[in-house]
Write a protein that holds these residues in place. Structure first.
Motif, PDB file in Angstrom:
ATOM      1  N   LYS A 182      -1.818   9.770  22.007  1.00 43.38           N
ATOM      2  CA  LYS A 182      -2.651   8.819  22.743  1.00 43.38           C
ATOM      3  C   LYS A 182      -3.526   9.574  23.720  1.00 43.38           C
ATOM      4  CE  LYS A 182      -0.570   4.397  22.561  1.00 43.38           C
ATOM      5  NZ  LYS A 182      -1.181   3.159  22.875  1.00 43.38           N
ATOM      6  N   LEU A 183      -4.680   8.998  24.011  1.00 45.74           N
ATOM      7  CA  LEU A 183      -5.517   9.481  25.104  1.00 45.74           C
ATOM      8  C   LEU A 183      -5.128   8.652  26.315  1.00 45.74           C
ATOM      9  CD1 LEU A 183      -8.944   9.811  23.304  1.00 45.74           C
ATOM     10  CD2 LEU A 183      -7.307  11.601  23.813  1.00 45.74           C
ATOM     11  N   ARG A 184      -4.608   9.307  27.335  1.00 50.82           N
ATOM     12  CA  ARG A 184      -3.983   8.626  28.457  1.00 50.82           C
ATOM     13  C   ARG A 184      -4.439   9.244  29.770  1.00 50.82           C
ATOM     14  NH1 ARG A 184       2.440   9.065  28.422  1.00 50.82           N
ATOM     15  NH2 ARG A 184       2.219   8.114  26.399  1.00 50.82           N
ATOM     16  N   LEU A 185      -4.284   8.502  30.869  1.00 48.25           N
ATOM     17  CA  LEU A 185      -4.589   9.033  32.200  1.00 48.25           C
ATOM     18  C   LEU A 185      -3.360   9.711  32.787  1.00 48.25           C
ATOM     19  CD1 LEU A 185      -6.619   6.117  33.794  1.00 48.25           C
ATOM     20  CD2 LEU A 185      -7.485   8.239  32.864  1.00 48.25           C
ATOM     21  N   LYS A 186      -3.582  10.844  33.444  1.00 49.62           N
ATOM     22  CA  LYS A 186      -2.525  11.581  34.121  1.00 49.62           C
ATOM     23  C   LYS A 186      -2.931  11.718  35.577  1.00 49.62           C
ATOM     24  CE  LYS A 186       0.078  15.824  33.477  1.00 49.62           C
ATOM     25  NZ  LYS A 186       0.203  17.009  32.642  1.00 49.62           N
ATOM     26  N   ARG A 187      -2.094  11.257  36.495  1.00 55.55           N
ATOM     27  CA  ARG A 187      -2.458  11.210  37.917  1.00 55.55           C
ATOM     28  C   ARG A 187      -2.372  12.591  38.552  1.00 55.55           C
ATOM     29  NH1 ARG A 187      -1.079  10.078  43.265  1.00 55.55           N
ATOM     30  NH2 ARG A 187      -2.157   8.267  44.127  1.00 55.55           N
ATOM     31  N   CYS A 188      -3.413  12.925  39.322  1.00 55.99           N
ATOM     32  CA  CYS A 188      -3.472  14.171  40.078  1.00 55.99           C
ATOM     33  C   CYS A 188      -3.984  13.831  41.473  1.00 55.99           C
ATOM     34  CB  CYS A 188      -4.427  15.167  39.430  1.00 55.99           C
ATOM     35  SG  CYS A 188      -3.971  15.620  37.777  1.00 55.99           S
ATOM     36  N   GLY A 189      -4.143  14.829  42.300  1.00 54.95           N
ATOM     37  CA  GLY A 189      -4.669  14.587  43.641  1.00 54.95           C
ATOM     38  C   GLY A 189      -3.562  14.315  44.632  1.00 54.95           C
ATOM     39  N   ARG A 190      -3.953  14.012  45.857  1.00 55.92           N
ATOM     40  CA  ARG A 190      -2.960  13.781  46.896  1.00 55.92           C
ATOM     41  C   ARG A 190      -2.790  12.292  47.173  1.00 55.92           C
ATOM     42  NH1 ARG A 190      -7.507  15.899  50.663  1.00 55.92           N
ATOM     43  NH2 ARG A 190      -7.995  13.985  51.769  1.00 55.92           N
ATOM     44  N   LYS A 191      -1.972  11.987  48.154  1.00 58.54           N
ATOM     45  CA  LYS A 191      -1.725  10.585  48.508  1.00 58.54           C
ATOM     46  C   LYS A 191      -3.023   9.870  48.881  1.00 58.54           C
ATOM     47  CE  LYS A 191       1.539  10.984  51.646  1.00 58.54           C
ATOM     48  NZ  LYS A 191       2.510  10.694  52.688  1.00 58.54           N
ATOM     49  N   GLN A 192      -3.188   8.683  48.387  1.00 63.67           N
ATOM     50  CA  GLN A 192      -4.336   7.830  48.671  1.00 63.67           C
ATOM     51  C   GLN A 192      -5.668   8.406  48.171  1.00 63.67           C
ATOM     52  OE1 GLN A 192      -3.821   4.765  50.051  1.00 63.67           O
ATOM     53  NE2 GLN A 192      -1.645   5.261  50.033  1.00 63.67           N
ATOM     54  N   ARG A 193      -5.668   9.516  47.474  1.00 65.53           N
ATOM     55  CA  ARG A 193      -6.894  10.154  46.952  1.00 65.53           C
ATOM     56  C   ARG A 193      -6.664  10.543  45.495  1.00 65.53           C
ATOM     57  NH1 ARG A 193     -11.560   9.967  49.263  1.00 65.53           N
ATOM     58  NH2 ARG A 193     -12.039  12.056  48.555  1.00 65.53           N
ATOM     59  N   ALA A 194      -6.281   9.594  44.689  1.00 59.90           N
ATOM     60  CA  ALA A 194      -5.915   9.877  43.313  1.00 59.90           C
ATOM     61  C   ALA A 194      -7.132  10.258  42.477  1.00 59.90           C
ATOM     62  CB  ALA A 194      -5.241   8.672  42.692  1.00 59.90           C
ATOM     63  N   ILE A 195      -6.934  11.240  41.632  1.00 61.06           N
ATOM     64  CA  ILE A 195      -7.888  11.632  40.597  1.00 61.06           C
ATOM     65  C   ILE A 195      -7.077  11.651  39.309  1.00 61.06           C
ATOM     66  CG2 ILE A 195      -9.321  13.497  39.699  1.00 61.06           C
ATOM     67  CD1 ILE A 195      -9.886  14.316  42.553  1.00 61.06           C
ATOM     68  N   TYR A 196      -7.674  11.204  38.237  1.00 55.42           N
ATOM     69  CA  TYR A 196      -6.953  11.120  36.975  1.00 55.42           C
ATOM     70  C   TYR A 196      -7.563  12.060  35.951  1.00 55.42           C
ATOM     71  CZ  TYR A 196      -4.986   6.936  39.023  1.00 55.42           C
ATOM     72  OH  TYR A 196      -4.346   6.064  39.855  1.00 55.42           O
ATOM     73  N   ARG A 197      -6.714  12.767  35.244  1.00 52.42           N
ATOM     74  CA  ARG A 197      -7.154  13.557  34.098  1.00 52.42           C
ATOM     75  C   ARG A 197      -6.992  12.707  32.854  1.00 52.42           C
ATOM     76  NH1 ARG A 197      -4.004  19.029  35.498  1.00 52.42           N
ATOM     77  NH2 ARG A 197      -5.537  19.884  36.914  1.00 52.42           N
ATOM     78  N   ILE A 198      -7.946  12.796  31.964  1.00 60.57           N
ATOM     79  CA  ILE A 198      -7.814  12.150  30.662  1.00 60.57           C
ATOM     80  C   ILE A 198      -7.226  13.209  29.746  1.00 60.57           C
ATOM     81  CG2 ILE A 198      -9.007  10.999  28.776  1.00 60.57           C
ATOM     82  CD1 ILE A 198     -11.222  10.293  30.806  1.00 60.57           C
ATOM     83  N   VAL A 199      -6.044  12.936  29.202  1.00 61.93           N
ATOM     84  CA  VAL A 199      -5.339  13.926  28.405  1.00 61.93           C
ATOM     85  C   VAL A 199      -4.926  13.339  27.068  1.00 61.93           C
ATOM     86  CG1 VAL A 199      -4.441  15.195  30.390  1.00 61.93           C
ATOM     87  CG2 VAL A 199      -3.105  13.347  29.441  1.00 61.93           C
ATOM     88  N   ALA A 200      -4.797  14.210  26.092  1.00 59.56           N
ATOM     89  CA  ALA A 200      -4.188  13.848  24.821  1.00 59.56           C
ATOM     90  C   ALA A 200      -2.714  14.193  24.953  1.00 59.56           C
ATOM     91  CB  ALA A 200      -4.826  14.622  23.680  1.00 59.56           C
ATOM     92  N   ILE A 201      -1.860  13.204  24.738  1.00 61.44           N
ATOM     93  CA  ILE A 201      -0.434  13.390  24.996  1.00 61.44           C
ATOM     94  C   ILE A 201       0.373  12.622  23.955  1.00 61.44           C
ATOM     95  CG2 ILE A 201      -0.259  11.446  26.585  1.00 61.44           C
ATOM     96  CD1 ILE A 201       1.493  13.255  28.376  1.00 61.44           C
ATOM     97  N   ASP A 202       1.560  13.128  23.652  1.00 59.63           N
ATOM     98  CA  ASP A 202       2.446  12.449  22.722  1.00 59.63           C
ATOM     99  C   ASP A 202       2.928  11.136  23.347  1.00 59.63           C
ATOM    100  OD1 ASP A 202       3.992  12.132  20.392  1.00 59.63           O
ATOM    101  OD2 ASP A 202       5.754  12.981  21.394  1.00 59.63           O
ATOM    102  N   VAL A 203       3.072  10.110  22.554  1.00 59.01           N
ATOM    103  CA  VAL A 203       3.435   8.789  23.041  1.00 59.01           C
ATOM    104  C   VAL A 203       4.788   8.800  23.750  1.00 59.01           C
ATOM    105  CG1 VAL A 203       4.008   6.432  22.309  1.00 59.01           C
ATOM    106  CG2 VAL A 203       2.122   7.626  21.264  1.00 59.01           C
ATOM    107  N   ARG A 204       5.701   9.627  23.280  1.00 59.76           N
ATOM    108  CA  ARG A 204       7.054   9.625  23.833  1.00 59.76           C
ATOM    109  C   ARG A 204       7.157  10.348  25.172  1.00 59.76           C
ATOM    110  NH1 ARG A 204       9.292  11.906  18.329  1.00 59.76           N
ATOM    111  NH2 ARG A 204       7.348  13.007  18.664  1.00 59.76           N
ATOM    112  N   SER A 205       6.096  11.052  25.591  1.00 56.64           N
ATOM    113  CA  SER A 205       6.115  11.773  26.865  1.00 56.64           C
ATOM    114  C   SER A 205       5.861  10.818  28.023  1.00 56.64           C
ATOM    115  CB  SER A 205       5.042  12.859  26.880  1.00 56.64           C
ATOM    116  OG  SER A 205       5.286  13.807  25.892  1.00 56.64           O
ATOM    117  N   ARG A 206       6.388  11.179  29.178  1.00 54.85           N
ATOM    118  CA  ARG A 206       6.130  10.361  30.357  1.00 54.85           C
ATOM    119  C   ARG A 206       4.731  10.668  30.896  1.00 54.85           C
ATOM    120  NH1 ARG A 206       9.572  14.603  32.161  1.00 54.85           N
ATOM    121  NH2 ARG A 206       8.718  15.589  34.017  1.00 54.85           N
TER     122      ARG A 206
END
Length: 95
Positions: free
Chosen positions: A3-27
């Motif tokens: 799946k193409l999914r968002l992965k949270r990065c950044g610090r508190k209250q300043r979230a930036i998301y990476r768009i990643v290709a990841i296996d469905v079973r991964s958190r």
């Protein structure tokens, strides 16, 4: 399945998301196959690696609802449709 999914990065209250290709079973914060872009909701900026996204979509990867909306806003699917049309024409000419 990938799946193409968002992965949270950044610090508190300043979230930036990476768009990643990841296996469905991964958190959400699990190991990704490849980073294909990022999304900053605060600055409303998006960067996407179009060839990488095309590669994963051709292989059957499914974008999540949020990633689909982000890609639609960046008019990615217009490029994807043009790419598929060119590919179909090329295959028909070889037959």
């Amino acid at each position: 399945m990938v799946k193409l999914r968002l992965k949270r990065c950044g610090r508190k209250q300043r979230a930036i998301y990476r768009i990643v290709a990841i296996d469905v079973r991964s958190r959400r914060e699990g190991r990704d196959l490849r980073k294909v872009g990022f999304y900053d909701p605060i600055k409303n900026q998006t960067y996407s690696n179009v060839p990488a996204i095309l590669y994963f979509l051709e292989k059957g990867a499914q974008p999540t609802g949020t990633v689909h909306d982000i890609l639609r806003k960046t008019e990615f699917f217009k490029e994807f449709r043009v790419f598929l049309d060119k590919k179909e024409r090329k295959n028909k000419s070889h037959e």
